[in-house]
Design an enzyme around this catalytic site. Structure first.
Site, PDB file in Angstrom:
ATOM      1  N   LYS A 154       0.818  -1.203   0.000  1.00 28.32           N
ATOM      2  CA  LYS A 154       0.000   0.000   0.000  1.00 28.32           C
ATOM      3  C   LYS A 154       0.863   1.269   0.000  1.00 28.32           C
ATOM      4  O   LYS A 154       2.080   1.192   0.197  1.00 28.32           O
ATOM      5  CB  LYS A 154      -0.937  -0.031   1.209  1.00 28.32           C
ATOM      6  CG  LYS A 154      -1.935  -1.191   1.166  1.00 28.32           C
ATOM      7  CD  LYS A 154      -2.811  -1.188   2.395  1.00 28.32           C
ATOM      8  CE  LYS A 154      -3.801  -2.331   2.380  1.00 28.32           C
ATOM      9  NZ  LYS A 154      -4.680  -2.292   3.568  1.00 28.32           N
ATOM     10  N   TYR A 192     -12.602  -2.720  -3.802  1.00 24.11           N
ATOM     11  CA  TYR A 192     -13.280  -2.631  -2.501  1.00 24.11           C
ATOM     12  C   TYR A 192     -14.791  -2.510  -2.663  1.00 24.11           C
ATOM     13  O   TYR A 192     -15.447  -1.793  -1.911  1.00 24.11           O
ATOM     14  CB  TYR A 192     -12.741  -1.434  -1.711  1.00 24.11           C
ATOM     15  CG  TYR A 192     -11.338  -1.605  -1.186  1.00 24.11           C
ATOM     16  CD1 TYR A 192     -11.057  -2.515  -0.180  1.00 24.11           C
ATOM     17  CD2 TYR A 192     -10.294  -0.838  -1.691  1.00 24.11           C
ATOM     18  CE1 TYR A 192      -9.769  -2.671   0.310  1.00 24.11           C
ATOM     19  CE2 TYR A 192      -9.003  -0.977  -1.214  1.00 24.11           C
ATOM     20  CZ  TYR A 192      -8.747  -1.893  -0.210  1.00 24.11           C
ATOM     21  OH  TYR A 192      -7.467  -2.034   0.271  1.00 24.11           O
ATOM     22  N   ASN A 219      -1.608  -0.150   7.041  1.00 23.81           N
ATOM     23  CA  ASN A 219      -1.057  -1.427   7.483  1.00 23.81           C
ATOM     24  C   ASN A 219      -0.154  -2.095   6.443  1.00 23.81           C
ATOM     25  O   ASN A 219      -0.080  -3.307   6.369  1.00 23.81           O
ATOM     26  CB  ASN A 219      -2.179  -2.365   7.949  1.00 23.81           C
ATOM     27  CG  ASN A 219      -3.172  -2.690   6.861  1.00 23.81           C
ATOM     28  OD1 ASN A 219      -3.008  -2.312   5.705  1.00 23.81           O
ATOM     29  ND2 ASN A 219      -4.207  -3.416   7.220  1.00 23.81           N
ATOM     30  N   HIS A 274      -1.576  -5.740   1.619  1.00 23.68           N
ATOM     31  CA  HIS A 274      -2.866  -6.425   1.492  1.00 23.68           C
ATOM     32  C   HIS A 274      -2.619  -7.825   0.974  1.00 23.68           C
ATOM     33  O   HIS A 274      -1.686  -8.063   0.208  1.00 23.68           O
ATOM     34  CB  HIS A 274      -3.748  -5.665   0.490  1.00 23.68           C
ATOM     35  CG  HIS A 274      -4.926  -6.454   0.003  1.00 23.68           C
ATOM     36  ND1 HIS A 274      -6.099  -6.541   0.710  1.00 23.68           N
ATOM     37  CD2 HIS A 274      -5.103  -7.205  -1.119  1.00 23.68           C
ATOM     38  CE1 HIS A 274      -6.958  -7.301   0.040  1.00 23.68           C
ATOM     39  NE2 HIS A 274      -6.377  -7.721  -1.068  1.00 23.68           N
ATOM     40  N   GLU A 291      -9.491 -10.683  -7.361  1.00 28.16           N
ATOM     41  CA  GLU A 291      -8.561  -9.553  -7.317  1.00 28.16           C
ATOM     42  C   GLU A 291      -7.508  -9.652  -8.421  1.00 28.16           C
ATOM     43  O   GLU A 291      -7.142  -8.632  -9.013  1.00 28.16           O
ATOM     44  CB  GLU A 291      -7.936  -9.453  -5.922  1.00 28.16           C
ATOM     45  CG  GLU A 291      -8.963  -9.066  -4.883  1.00 28.16           C
ATOM     46  CD  GLU A 291      -8.484  -9.130  -3.444  1.00 28.16           C
ATOM     47  OE1 GLU A 291      -7.329  -9.573  -3.192  1.00 28.16           O
ATOM     48  OE2 GLU A 291      -9.260  -8.753  -2.553  1.00 28.16           O
TER      49      GLU A 291
END
Length: 137
Positions: free
Chosen positions: A9, A49, A116, A119, A130
């Site tokens: 990310k 998402y 975080n 992913h 995905e």
């Protein structure tokens, strides 16, 4: 051989952790099949998402995810979906154990968005979905 989608990310990219994350993937014995650095568009973000688009916290996710480039990839190996998720650690950095990517590098939630580092698809079905979104268009 199982395949899964992974993403480093914007916080991981900005903090110079691409090499560290890739090193952990390779050290675990997984094969990096595809790798791409790019900016996320609004359309791609909403497709990825899709289950969160209508949630009140989605705008903060969108702002964070479009704040800089991401590194997206496909890795393969035995039980890679489960293993990669274990390597990542808990989604919330405050709950991630030391030795996991999030436990070692992620920061506490900042302004409503969890930064975080990375992913990983949560199931084989999610991995297929995905991978198709990111690499088969």
């Amino acid at each position: 051989m199982e395949k899964t989608f992974f993403m480093i990310k914007p916080d991981g990219v900005k903090r110079g952790l691409i090499g560290e994350v890739l090193h952990r993937i390779e050290r675990r014995g997984f094969v990096i099949e595809e790798l791409d650095m790019r900016m996320i568009t609004q359309d791609l973000l909403e497709e990825h998402y899709s289950e969160l688009v209508d949630k009140p916290f989605f705008p903060s996710i969108a702002e964070f995810m479009m704040s800089g480039p991401v590194v997206a990839g496909i890795i393969s190996g035995p039980e890679v979906v489960k293993s990669w998720r274990e390597m990542l650690g808990a989604t919330n950095p405050l709950e991630a154990h030391p030795g996991t990517i999030r436990g070692d590098f992620a920061t506490a939630p900042n302004g409503g968005s969890i930064q975080n580092i990375a992913h990983g698809s949560d199931s084989l079905a999610s991995a297929e979905r995905e991978i198709a979104i990111w690499f088969e268009k």
